[in-house]
Design an enzyme around this catalytic site. Structure first.
Site, PDB file in Angstrom:
ATOM      1  CB  SER A  14      24.241  -7.341 -48.909  1.00  0.00           C
ATOM      2  OG  SER A  14      25.462  -6.651 -49.109  1.00  0.00           O
ATOM      3  CE  LYS A  65      30.343  -6.202 -39.622  1.00  0.00           C
ATOM      4  NZ  LYS A  65      30.178  -4.758 -39.479  1.00  0.00           N
ATOM      5  CG  ASN A  86      34.697  -4.441 -42.313  1.00  0.00           C
ATOM      6  OD1 ASN A  86      35.929  -4.459 -42.308  1.00  0.00           O
ATOM      7  ND2 ASN A  86      34.013  -3.475 -42.888  1.00  0.00           N
ATOM      8  CB  ALA A 127      30.046  -0.010 -24.767  1.00  0.00           C
ATOM      9  N   GLY A 128      29.099  -1.939 -27.722  1.00  0.00           N
ATOM     10  CA  GLY A 128      29.190  -3.273 -28.313  1.00  0.00           C
ATOM     11  C   GLY A 128      30.190  -3.276 -29.460  1.00  0.00           C
ATOM     12  N   GLY A 129      30.050  -4.252 -30.342  1.00  0.00           N
ATOM     13  CA  GLY A 129      31.001  -4.419 -31.443  1.00  0.00           C
ATOM     14  C   GLY A 129      31.073  -3.193 -32.343  1.00  0.00           C
ATOM     15  CB  THR A 152      25.902  -2.642 -19.679  1.00  0.00           C
ATOM     16  OG1 THR A 152      24.667  -3.217 -20.092  1.00  0.00           O
ATOM     17  CG2 THR A 152      26.540  -3.488 -18.588  1.00  0.00           C
ATOM     18  CG  MET A 216      27.236   3.743 -36.565  1.00  0.00           C
ATOM     19  SD  MET A 216      28.347   2.423 -36.079  1.00  0.00           S
ATOM     20  CE  MET A 216      29.467   3.351 -35.077  1.00  0.00           C
ATOM     21  CE1 TYR A 218      19.984   4.301 -46.489  1.00  0.00           C
ATOM     22  CE2 TYR A 218      20.311   1.986 -47.036  1.00  0.00           C
ATOM     23  CZ  TYR A 218      19.872   3.247 -47.383  1.00  0.00           C
ATOM     24  OH  TYR A 218      19.303   3.461 -48.599  1.00  0.00           O
TER      25      TYR A 218
HETATM   26  P1  ATR Z   1      26.691  -4.470 -32.336  1.00  0.00           P
HETATM   27  O1  ATR Z   1      27.642  -5.423 -32.982  1.00  0.00           O
HETATM   28  O2  ATR Z   1      25.593  -3.988 -33.226  1.00  0.00           O
HETATM   29  O3  ATR Z   1      27.382  -3.359 -31.622  1.00  0.00           O
HETATM   30  P2  ATR Z   1      26.319  -5.680 -29.772  1.00  0.00           P
HETATM   31  O4  ATR Z   1      27.778  -5.967 -29.662  1.00  0.00           O
HETATM   32  O5  ATR Z   1      25.326  -6.720 -29.316  1.00  0.00           O
HETATM   33  O6  ATR Z   1      25.908  -5.349 -31.253  1.00  0.00           O
HETATM   34  O7  ATR Z   1      26.058  -4.311 -28.973  1.00  0.00           O
HETATM   35  C1  ATR Z   1      24.776  -3.734 -28.919  1.00  0.00           C
HETATM   36  C2  ATR Z   1      24.891  -2.365 -28.246  1.00  0.00           C
HETATM   37  O8  ATR Z   1      23.613  -1.716 -28.306  1.00  0.00           O
HETATM   38  C3  ATR Z   1      25.272  -2.422 -26.786  1.00  0.00           C
HETATM   39  O9  ATR Z   1      25.961  -1.232 -26.447  1.00  0.00           O
HETATM   40  C4  ATR Z   1      23.893  -2.488 -26.102  1.00  0.00           C
HETATM   41  O10 ATR Z   1      23.901  -2.051 -24.765  1.00  0.00           O
HETATM   42  P3  ATR Z   1      24.317  -3.073 -23.562  1.00  0.00           P
HETATM   43  O11 ATR Z   1      25.809  -3.167 -23.588  1.00  0.00           O
HETATM   44  O12 ATR Z   1      23.802  -2.423 -22.333  1.00  0.00           O
HETATM   45  O13 ATR Z   1      23.639  -4.374 -23.892  1.00  0.00           O
HETATM   46  C5  ATR Z   1      23.156  -1.480 -26.957  1.00  0.00           C
HETATM   47  N1  ATR Z   1      21.703  -1.648 -26.972  1.00  0.00           N
HETATM   48  C6  ATR Z   1      20.985  -2.655 -27.508  1.00  0.00           C
HETATM   49  N2  ATR Z   1      19.669  -2.422 -27.394  1.00  0.00           N
HETATM   50  C7  ATR Z   1      19.537  -1.229 -26.760  1.00  0.00           C
HETATM   51  C8  ATR Z   1      18.424  -0.436 -26.353  1.00  0.00           C
HETATM   52  N3  ATR Z   1      17.170  -0.830 -26.589  1.00  0.00           N
HETATM   53  N4  ATR Z   1      18.668   0.747 -25.753  1.00  0.00           N
HETATM   54  C9  ATR Z   1      19.931   1.156 -25.522  1.00  0.00           C
HETATM   55  N5  ATR Z   1      21.030   0.448 -25.880  1.00  0.00           N
HETATM   56  C10 ATR Z   1      20.838  -0.729 -26.491  1.00  0.00           C
END
Ligand code: ATR
Length: 272
Positions: A14, A65, A86, A127-129, A152, A216, A218
């Protein structure tokens, strides 16, 4: 001295202690900021221990988080919208959960990169966190369009519905990566694909000469997404600015003073 920390697991990498030490020196605030490795099954206890030891606030990173939402006794509007916390503020009103990630991203785009969001076409990949946390701060800048593309599609569609009542109606839409149509002004990679050196399969036609493409993530080297975007004419940016800006916003939540970021960001970026 007032104590702050960042909880994570792992946490050794970190940069937050260094960033907050620089902000404290710049603003003349007396505080300490440390890294705390919380056990995977012991986050809530680690927070309580830190409060008992006089902690005033904390940042929270992977993988805590979501759990931090539950530890908080009250959530700010932006933390509720993000569904993640966060930044924790230990106040007289109890534990307040906030989320400064989205504000940090938007500050990096608008103030540091100098790219306005208002009236623009924005493509958000994922569309994840991480993605959910930036939707509201982006909408506050009134883009013409915000397209959320995800592997998805149903998860992206759920975000469209969540944000319809928060300024997203008629602005936010969902699709699969391959269905993103036309050139976008701003493309943000909020997937975790870069962690696995993977690329969300968007058409190269989403990038044009004036596009800002921001990952996002780094890392020392440009991510595959940044390389792909640059090869197709976009201006690229990594997540370092967002990291510094979310920290500045957290510092402001705790201390009531917003530090300057330009000099620190420049120094961190040009360090050998
Ligand atoms: P974070 O907190 O980093 O957002 P997360 O909530 O697990 O982690 O979400 C991961 C995101 O990256 C999701 O949008 C995931 O797509 P899915 O909803 O289809 O799972 C996307 N993701 C992860 N690996 C991927 C890959 N190899 N190619 C494209 N999208 C990916």
């Amino acid at each position: 001295m007032d104590r702050y920390c960042v909880f994570g697991n792992p946490i050794a990498h970190s940069k937050s202690p260094e960033i907050h030490a620089a902000f404290a020196a710049q603003t003349g605030q007396q505080l300490t900021y440390e890294k705390i490795l919380a056990p995977l099954d012991g986050f809530a206890a680690a927070v309580q221990d830190f409060i008992a030891a006089g902690g005033k606030g904390a940042n929270v990173t992977v993988p805590f988080k979501l759990e931090a939402c539950k530890v908080a006794q009250a959530l700010t509007v932006r933390a509720q919208a993000a569904g993640a916390v966060n930044t924790l503020h230990f106040s007289e009103q109890g534990i307040i959960g906030d989320n400064t990630d989205g504000a940090g991203l938007v500050a990096d785009i608008v103030a540091n990169a100098g790219v306005a969001i208002t009236g623009k076409r924005v493509l958000l990949l994922g569309a994840g966190g991480a993605a959910r946390g930036v939707v509201l701060p982006i909408l506050e800048h009134r883009p013409a369009q915000l397209v959320i593309a995800n592997r998805t599609v149903a998860t992206a569609q759920a975000l469209v519905e969540q944000f319809a009542a928060l300024g997203g109606a008629g602005v936010v839409s969902a699709c699969g990566f391959a269905d993103a149509q036309g050139v976008f002004d701003i493309v943000i990679n909020a997937t975790s694909a870069s962690l696995n050196a993977d690329l969300p399969p968007v058409p190269a036609s989403v990038f044009g000469p004036g596009t800002l493409a921001l990952d996002m993530m780094y890392a020392k080297e440009p991510t595959i997404f940044m390389q792909f975007a640059e090869n197709h004419g976009a201006l690229v940016r990594d997540g370092l600015g967002m990291l510094v800006e979310q920290a500045a916003e957290a510092f402001a939540v705790w201390r009531g003073v917003h530090p300057q970021t330009a000099e620190l960001l420049h120094a961190m970026r040009h360090r050998p």
